[in-house]
Design an enzyme around this catalytic site. Structure first.
Site, mmCIF file in Angstrom:
data_model
loop_
_atom_site.group_PDB
_atom_site.id
_atom_site.type_symbol
_atom_site.label_atom_id
_atom_site.label_comp_id
_atom_site.label_asym_id
_atom_site.label_seq_id
_atom_site.Cartn_x
_atom_site.Cartn_y
_atom_site.Cartn_z
ATOM 1 N N ASN A 31 0.954 -1.251 0.063
ATOM 2 C CA ASN A 31 -0.062 -0.125 0.049
ATOM 3 C C ASN A 31 0.820 1.404 -0.141
ATOM 4 O O ASN A 31 0.305 2.296 0.010
ATOM 5 C CB ASN A 31 -1.174 -0.136 1.107
ATOM 6 C CG ASN A 31 -0.396 0.246 2.542
ATOM 7 O OD1 ASN A 31 0.964 0.246 2.342
ATOM 8 N ND2 ASN A 31 -1.284 0.110 3.776
ATOM 9 N N SER A 33 2.581 2.585 2.147
ATOM 10 C CA SER A 33 2.650 3.549 3.242
ATOM 11 C C SER A 33 3.777 3.679 4.127
ATOM 12 O O SER A 33 3.853 4.706 4.825
ATOM 13 C CB SER A 33 1.272 2.861 4.313
ATOM 14 O OG SER A 33 1.756 1.865 5.037
ATOM 15 N N ASN A 34 4.659 2.730 3.828
ATOM 16 C CA ASN A 34 5.744 2.879 4.621
ATOM 17 C C ASN A 34 6.972 2.605 3.556
ATOM 18 O O ASN A 34 8.056 2.019 3.972
ATOM 19 C CB ASN A 34 5.940 2.007 5.906
ATOM 20 C CG ASN A 34 7.334 2.371 6.755
ATOM 21 O OD1 ASN A 34 7.783 3.367 6.601
ATOM 22 N ND2 ASN A 34 7.488 1.152 7.473
ATOM 23 N N SER A 123 9.228 -13.148 13.762
ATOM 24 C CA SER A 123 10.300 -12.492 14.447
ATOM 25 C C SER A 123 10.845 -13.464 15.526
ATOM 26 O O SER A 123 9.922 -14.180 15.937
ATOM 27 C CB SER A 123 9.692 -11.188 14.712
ATOM 28 O OG SER A 123 10.453 -10.621 15.764
ATOM 29 N N THR A 125 10.979 -12.205 18.126
ATOM 30 C CA THR A 125 10.348 -11.783 19.330
ATOM 31 C C THR A 125 9.244 -12.637 19.926
ATOM 32 O O THR A 125 8.807 -12.545 21.070
ATOM 33 C CB THR A 125 9.545 -10.300 19.144
ATOM 34 O OG1 THR A 125 9.080 -9.709 20.152
ATOM 35 C CG2 THR A 125 8.309 -10.637 18.003
ATOM 36 N N TYR A 148 2.926 -5.829 18.753
ATOM 37 C CA TYR A 148 3.533 -6.260 17.629
ATOM 38 C C TYR A 148 3.993 -7.665 17.620
ATOM 39 O O TYR A 148 3.717 -8.756 16.706
ATOM 40 C CB TYR A 148 4.770 -5.382 17.130
ATOM 41 C CG TYR A 148 6.025 -5.795 16.249
ATOM 42 C CD1 TYR A 148 5.558 -6.024 14.892
ATOM 43 C CD2 TYR A 148 6.872 -6.381 16.849
ATOM 44 C CE1 TYR A 148 6.308 -6.495 14.215
ATOM 45 C CE2 TYR A 148 7.923 -7.143 15.849
ATOM 46 C CZ TYR A 148 7.572 -7.299 14.580
ATOM 47 O OH TYR A 148 8.363 -7.835 13.866
ATOM 48 N N LYS A 152 2.700 -11.123 15.565
ATOM 49 C CA LYS A 152 3.550 -12.524 14.826
ATOM 50 C C LYS A 152 3.124 -13.774 15.666
ATOM 51 O O LYS A 152 2.904 -14.673 14.632
ATOM 52 C CB LYS A 152 5.012 -12.208 15.281
ATOM 53 C CG LYS A 152 5.386 -10.786 14.321
ATOM 54 C CD LYS A 152 5.425 -11.228 13.172
ATOM 55 C CE LYS A 152 5.919 -9.554 12.158
ATOM 56 N NZ LYS A 152 5.468 -9.817 10.558
ATOM 57 N N ASN A 177 18.159 -10.109 13.576
ATOM 58 C CA ASN A 177 18.278 -8.540 13.422
ATOM 59 C C ASN A 177 18.768 -8.248 11.940
ATOM 60 O O ASN A 177 19.884 -8.152 11.795
ATOM 61 C CB ASN A 177 19.033 -7.760 14.408
ATOM 62 C CG ASN A 177 18.388 -7.712 15.754
ATOM 63 O OD1 ASN A 177 18.102 -8.885 16.392
ATOM 64 N ND2 ASN A 177 18.123 -6.574 16.448
ATOM 65 N N ASN A 197 15.344 1.306 14.766
ATOM 66 C CA ASN A 197 16.169 0.031 14.778
ATOM 67 C C ASN A 197 17.809 0.718 14.883
ATOM 68 O O ASN A 197 17.959 1.847 14.409
ATOM 69 C CB ASN A 197 16.104 -0.898 13.795
ATOM 70 C CG ASN A 197 14.766 -1.567 13.585
ATOM 71 O OD1 ASN A 197 14.161 -1.513 12.776
ATOM 72 N ND2 ASN A 197 14.915 -2.306 14.844
ATOM 73 N N ASP A 293 14.135 -4.208 26.462
ATOM 74 C CA ASP A 293 15.407 -4.877 26.046
ATOM 75 C C ASP A 293 15.982 -6.073 26.782
ATOM 76 O O ASP A 293 15.949 -6.074 28.065
ATOM 77 C CB ASP A 293 16.397 -3.833 25.536
ATOM 78 C CG ASP A 293 16.193 -3.160 24.419
ATOM 79 O OD1 ASP A 293 15.540 -3.553 23.550
ATOM 80 O OD2 ASP A 293 16.872 -2.022 24.257
HETATM 81 N N1 UFG Z 1 19.787 0.283 20.271
HETATM 82 C C1 UFG Z 1 20.696 1.368 21.105
HETATM 83 N N2 UFG Z 1 20.182 2.686 20.557
HETATM 84 C C2 UFG Z 1 19.126 2.846 19.720
HETATM 85 C C3 UFG Z 1 18.499 2.008 19.107
HETATM 86 C C4 UFG Z 1 18.738 0.508 19.664
HETATM 87 O O1 UFG Z 1 21.528 1.200 21.849
HETATM 88 O O2 UFG Z 1 19.169 3.944 19.421
HETATM 89 C C5 UFG Z 1 20.048 -1.001 20.712
HETATM 90 C C6 UFG Z 1 19.011 -1.887 21.655
HETATM 91 O O3 UFG Z 1 19.150 -1.551 22.992
HETATM 92 C C7 UFG Z 1 19.581 -3.247 21.280
HETATM 93 C C8 UFG Z 1 20.086 -3.208 19.802
HETATM 94 O O4 UFG Z 1 20.364 -1.882 19.752
HETATM 95 O O5 UFG Z 1 20.431 -3.719 22.262
HETATM 96 C C9 UFG Z 1 19.160 -3.585 18.568
HETATM 97 O O6 UFG Z 1 18.148 -2.624 18.903
HETATM 98 P P1 UFG Z 1 16.856 -2.684 17.673
HETATM 99 O O7 UFG Z 1 15.772 -1.891 18.192
HETATM 100 O O8 UFG Z 1 17.695 -2.372 16.224
HETATM 101 O O9 UFG Z 1 16.238 -4.213 17.631
HETATM 102 P P2 UFG Z 1 15.862 -5.111 18.617
HETATM 103 O O10 UFG Z 1 16.622 -6.080 18.892
HETATM 104 O O11 UFG Z 1 15.209 -4.192 19.896
HETATM 105 O O12 UFG Z 1 14.392 -5.728 17.841
HETATM 106 C C10 UFG Z 1 14.412 -6.455 17.021
HETATM 107 C C11 UFG Z 1 13.350 -6.223 15.846
HETATM 108 C C12 UFG Z 1 12.048 -6.306 16.241
HETATM 109 C C13 UFG Z 1 11.761 -7.517 17.063
HETATM 110 C C14 UFG Z 1 12.851 -7.551 18.181
HETATM 111 C C15 UFG Z 1 12.614 -8.858 19.127
HETATM 112 O O13 UFG Z 1 13.767 -4.709 15.263
HETATM 113 O O14 UFG Z 1 11.395 -6.308 15.087
HETATM 114 O O15 UFG Z 1 14.231 -7.690 17.673
HETATM 115 O O16 UFG Z 1 13.112 -9.915 18.523
HETATM 116 F F1 UFG Z 1 10.712 -7.424 17.697
#
Ligand code: UFG
Length: 331
Positions: A31, A33-34, A123, A125, A148, A152, A177, A197, A293
């Site tokens: 769509n 949208s993103n 995911s 997650t 979210y 899933k 990731n 992310n 986290d």
């Molecule tokens: N982080 C930072 N600073 C930021 C952003 C992230 O230090 O500005 C750190 C987070 O604390 C984490 C790591 O970078 O330790 C990765 O963070 P992301 O947000 O990139 O990814 P996540 O592991 O939190 O999330 C991912 C996917 C989600 C999923 C999640 C759980 O993006 O879709 O894993 O499996 F839900």
């Protein structure tokens, strides 16, 4: 014809490239949208092939039905959906309505039209917080950490029930990731507004688009105190979908399969690699932990290799180089 939903997005566009390169006919349903329509031009430039496009709201059952009537679809790879963890906590109904309805519309149309192959974008997650760091697919679903994440898990359950009552063959790909970009620098992760992310935060802090990166906590019980994740090059991830599609074509029933490298990398190690590989400084400061986290987790990638012959090939250095190459071309 392979229906690729969300095919104009970050991950979807890389899957489109791998499918077209492997000789599949692809229709992208999105769509927008993103995602931007320019992505389609980039896919064409990279592959020399033009994918079919269907601009569609997948939550609209009648629109989905019409698409299946007009095009002979052989298999579906379903990525379309909302994906921002924090936003899903603030706007849960938006996430449940969109992510569940689109999956239901697709499954109904697939059933009606006898389409029996389904690859679903899931995911890591869904494991919640299992209390160990290496996630194998045999772990049960954990307590969902966000709406979210719940969508899933719910979609996996719905697809499992449908498969038990029909000829549906499905693979749930549980992503760890995904980072990096296509080596051309033409497609990559280019989120609107403030990124969700880590990698787009690193690139935007380095270009100056954002003032600096905040590292969310350096007091975790890990080797350097920052969180450890399993980063995976998006091109490896995309190839995993081609492998899953082939697997679906030859097998009945459902399988959940991790897509990860099996290696953990800390936030500070990723920043160090990004600086070293690209010869840049990433402006960052240490901040407090981010709610929700986990300190450390990574994939057991054994099942993906055993069942599909897939494993991650590309390195952290390659992910950092390609992410930066894309950021430099995009801005
Ligand atoms: N982080 C930072 N600073 C930021 C952003 C992230 O230090 O500005 C750190 C987070 O604390 C984490 C790591 O970078 O330790 C990765 O963070 P992301 O947000 O990139 O990814 P996540 O592991 O939190 O999330 C991912 C996917 C989600 C999923 C999640 C759980 O993006 O879709 O894993 O499996 F839900």
């Amino acid at each position: 014809m392979i229906l690729l939903t969300g095919g104009a997005g970050y991950i979807g566009s890389h899957i489109a490239v791998e499918l077209l390169d492997a000789g599949y006919d692809v229709i992208i349903a999105d769509n927008f949208s993103n995602a931007s329509a320019d992505v389609i031009k980039s896919i064409e430039t990279i592959t020399g092939t033009t994918p079919a496009i269907c601009q569609i709201d997948l939550t609209d059952k009648s629109e989905v039905e019409r698409m299946f009537q007009e095009i002979k679809i052989d298999a579906v790879i379903h990525l379309a959906g909302y994906k921002a963890v924090g936003e899903s906590v603030r706007e849960p109904l938006k996430y449940y309505r969109n992510n569940l309805d689109s999956t239901l519309s697709l499954l109904e149309a697939m059933e009606k039209h006898g389409v029996t192959q389904f690859v679903y974008s899931s995911s890591a997650t869904v494991y919640g917080d299992p209390g160990i760091v290496e996630y194998t697919e045999s772990l049960q679903f954990g307590a969902a950490s966000s709406p979210y994440g719940s969508t899933k898990e719910m979609c996996e359950r719905i697809i499992t029930d449908v498969a038990a009552a029909s000829e549906l063959s499905a693979v749930f790909l549980r992503y760890f990731n995904p980072v990096g970009a296509h080596k051309s620098g033409l497609i990559g992760d280019d989120p609107d507004g403030i990124p969700n992310n880590l990698m787009p935060f690193i690139t935007q802090a380095t270009t100056g688009k954002l003032p600096e990166l905040t590292v969310f906590g350096d007091d975790y019980p890990t080797r350097d105190g920052s969180c450890i994740r399993d980063y995976l090059h998006v091109v490896d991830l995309a190839k995993g979908h081609v492998s899953a599609l082939k697997y679906c074509m030859d097998h009945k029933g459902v399988e959940a399969i991790n897509l990860g490298s099996g290696r953990g990398t800390s936030v500070l190690e990723l920043i160090e690699a990004f600086e070293r590989v690209n010869g840049v400084k990433v402006p960052y400061k240490i901040g407090p932990r981010r709610a929700g986290d986990l300190a450390e987790y990574y994939a057991s990638p054994a099942k993906a290799e055993k069942l599909m012959g897939w494993k991650a090939e590309l390195t952290i250095d390659g992910m950092c180089r390609d992410a930066w190459n894309f950021a430099m071309k995009a801005h």
